[in-house]
Scaffold this motif. Structure first.
Motif, short mmCIF file in Angstrom:
data_model
loop_
_atom_site.label_atom_id
_atom_site.label_comp_id
_atom_site.label_asym_id
_atom_site.label_seq_id
_atom_site.Cartn_x
_atom_site.Cartn_y
_atom_site.Cartn_z
N LEU A 71 0.82 -1.21 0.00
CA LEU A 71 0.00 0.00 0.00
C LEU A 71 0.86 1.26 0.00
CD1 LEU A 71 -2.71 -1.14 2.58
CD2 LEU A 71 -3.06 -0.75 0.13
N ILE A 72 1.96 1.23 0.75
CA ILE A 72 2.88 2.37 0.75
C ILE A 72 3.43 2.61 -0.65
CG2 ILE A 72 5.14 3.15 1.57
CD1 ILE A 72 4.58 1.62 4.17
N PHE A 78 1.52 6.65 -6.88
CA PHE A 78 0.38 7.49 -7.27
C PHE A 78 0.71 8.98 -7.07
CE2 PHE A 78 -3.49 9.81 -6.02
CZ PHE A 78 -4.23 9.66 -7.18
N LYS A 79 1.34 9.31 -5.95
CA LYS A 79 1.66 10.70 -5.68
C LYS A 79 2.69 11.23 -6.67
CE LYS A 79 0.27 11.25 -0.87
NZ LYS A 79 0.64 11.74 0.46
N ALA A 263 -7.34 9.34 -2.42
CA ALA A 263 -6.42 8.20 -2.38
C ALA A 263 -5.70 8.11 -1.04
CB ALA A 263 -5.41 8.30 -3.52
N GLN A 264 -5.29 9.27 -0.51
CA GLN A 264 -4.58 9.31 0.77
C GLN A 264 -5.44 8.72 1.89
OE1 GLN A 264 -1.30 10.80 1.73
NE2 GLN A 264 -1.89 9.45 3.41
N SER A 269 -6.59 4.37 5.46
CA SER A 269 -7.54 3.56 6.24
C SER A 269 -7.15 2.08 6.18
CB SER A 269 -8.96 3.75 5.70
OG SER A 269 -9.36 5.09 5.80
N LEU A 270 -6.78 1.61 5.00
CA LEU A 270 -6.34 0.22 4.86
C LEU A 270 -5.04 -0.02 5.63
CD1 LEU A 270 -7.01 -0.39 1.04
CD2 LEU A 270 -8.42 -1.12 2.98
N GLN A 271 -4.12 0.94 5.56
CA GLN A 271 -2.86 0.80 6.28
C GLN A 271 -3.08 0.74 7.79
OE1 GLN A 271 -0.87 4.25 4.59
NE2 GLN A 271 0.66 2.94 3.66
N LEU A 272 -3.99 1.58 8.29
CA LEU A 272 -4.26 1.59 9.73
C LEU A 272 -4.86 0.26 10.19
CD1 LEU A 272 -5.63 5.21 10.28
CD2 LEU A 272 -3.51 4.26 11.18
#
Length: 388
Positions: A71-72, A78-79, A263-264, A269-272
């Motif tokens: 995810l990172i 993307f950024k 996207a952020q 949310s998935l990372q958390l």
């Protein structure tokens, strides 16, 4: 001292490391693409991280660790792609900001001081934000050695680990292969840090200066009364023009950042979720410190967008109260000019009442959204801790 002296100073260094020059006069803004080799490195690393996710699909902890890295990587790529895509828009916004800052600074030292203070505060926040990311990157690079050292101390043997969970087609148990893989992963991870720091801090600087413009508009409307009604109307027209220009720049900024904010927040949310699970398991271990710092970094990222969005909404809406506190009652005499002034003030109050909201398409980036994220994350981690 120039009021725009500190404008985007922190961002100049980080975005220059990616090969961009958004601050010069050249029309070609991606002058040194070779500097983005770390971003191309993280793109090359992506299939190996995905392979690690699929390989550990039956081991929930290792799969969650690999998913966080995946995810990172997705967010970093993307950024960077958004910087590449929006570079002309950013260049245009930077030029407009410089123009408005120069115009307002020429009109009085008090206006120059408002802009200068906003930029100084912004650069301090951006420096702290950059430092947090660099610490997270350093911890991510050091963690493999901590894990291997603890494993060797407790069991007498260890498995080679890397900054990113990767499944390479070569044997990393061989020292030469491991050293090459480690250096490659550590270097490629800067391709995640630099785009994130650049985009997030540019947003912070833009919103900080927009808030300064709204403060100047408030300050001016409190002093709009001239010696004649005609002079008052002329002053008001300039104030309304500044407020409208600021709103237009807000709209342009929001249009650029809507996909980035969406996207952020989605990926964060998935990372958390993943990190909350890993932190609940390693809570009493050394690795728990790493996961806690990682969670803090993600929360800080969300805080930047929510805090800036909240400030922008507050300052843009405060123009309504500045109009109410202005000497409008001195223009209530007879005559068409007086009626025109009161009508202009009333219409402006109605528009200012709505303020301006930074959105991620289907949600608003404000402190209420941030509080909701933090409460949910803490509840999730507490629940997982109760089960462990």
């Amino acid at each position: 001292m120039s009021s725009k002296e500190n404008f985007l100073e922190v961002q100049k260094g980080t975005i220059a490391l990616l090969g961009f020059d958004l601050f010069g006069e050249s029309r070609k803004m991606w002058l040194r693409p070779y500097r983005a080799v770390n971003v191309f490195g993280i793109a090359t690393l992506f299939p190996f991280i995905l392979a690690a996710v699929l390989h550990n699909i039956k081991n929930v902890m290792m799969m969650a660790d690999a998913m966080v890295a995946l995810l990172i990587t997705i967010l970093g790529l993307f950024k960077f792609s958004m910087i590449l895509y929006l570079r002309k828009d950013f260049k245009g916004l930077i030029d407009r900001f410089r123009l408005v800052m120069a115009n307002e600074s020429r009109q009085g030292e008090e206006y120059a001081e408002i802009i200068r203070t906003a930029n100084n505060q912004d650069q301090r926040v951006c420096s702290i934000f950059r430092t947090c990311f660099l610490i997270a990157w350093a911890l991510n690079s050091v963690l493999p050695f901590v894990r291997m050292g603890l494993s060797y101390w407790l069991t007498g043997h260890y498995e080679p680990e890397l900054p990113f969970p990767c499944l390479f087609p070569w044997d990393i148990h061989i020292l030469r292969n491991y050293a090459m893989s480690f250096v490659f992963c550590a270097f490629a991870s800067t391709g995640v840090v630099l785009p994130a720091v650049s985009l997030d801090t540019i947003f912070c600087s833009f919103t900080s200066n927009l808030c300064a413009f709204f403060k100047i508009a408030q300050y001016k409307v409190l002093r709009f009364k001239g010696s004649t009604l005609g002079e008052s109307q002329t002053t008001l027209n300039r104030v309304f023009a500044l407020y409208q220009t600021s709103l237009d720049m807000c709209s342009e900024l929001n249009q650029c950042y809507q996909p980035i904010i969406c996207a952020q927040f989605f990926i964060s949310s998935l990372q958390l979720c993943m990190l909350g699970y890993l932190f609940s398991i390693t809570f009493a271990q050394t690795e728990g410190v790493y996961y806690a710092s990682f969670i803090a970094t993600i929360i800080i990222q969300a805080y930047i967008y929510c805090y800036c969005g909240e400030n922008l909404k507050t300052e843009s809406a405060s123009f309504e109260w500045a109009i109410y506190d202005s000497p409008w009652h001195d223009s209530l005499g007879a005559g068409g000019a007086s009626a025109a002034i009161c009508r202009s003030l009333l219409i402006s109050m109605m528009r200012a009442h709505r303020g301006f909201r930074i959105t991620g398409y289907f949600f608003e980036a404000n402190m209420e959204a941030f509080s909701s994220i933090v409460r949910t994350a803490m509840s999730y981690i507490t629940m997982l801790r109760s089960f462990s």
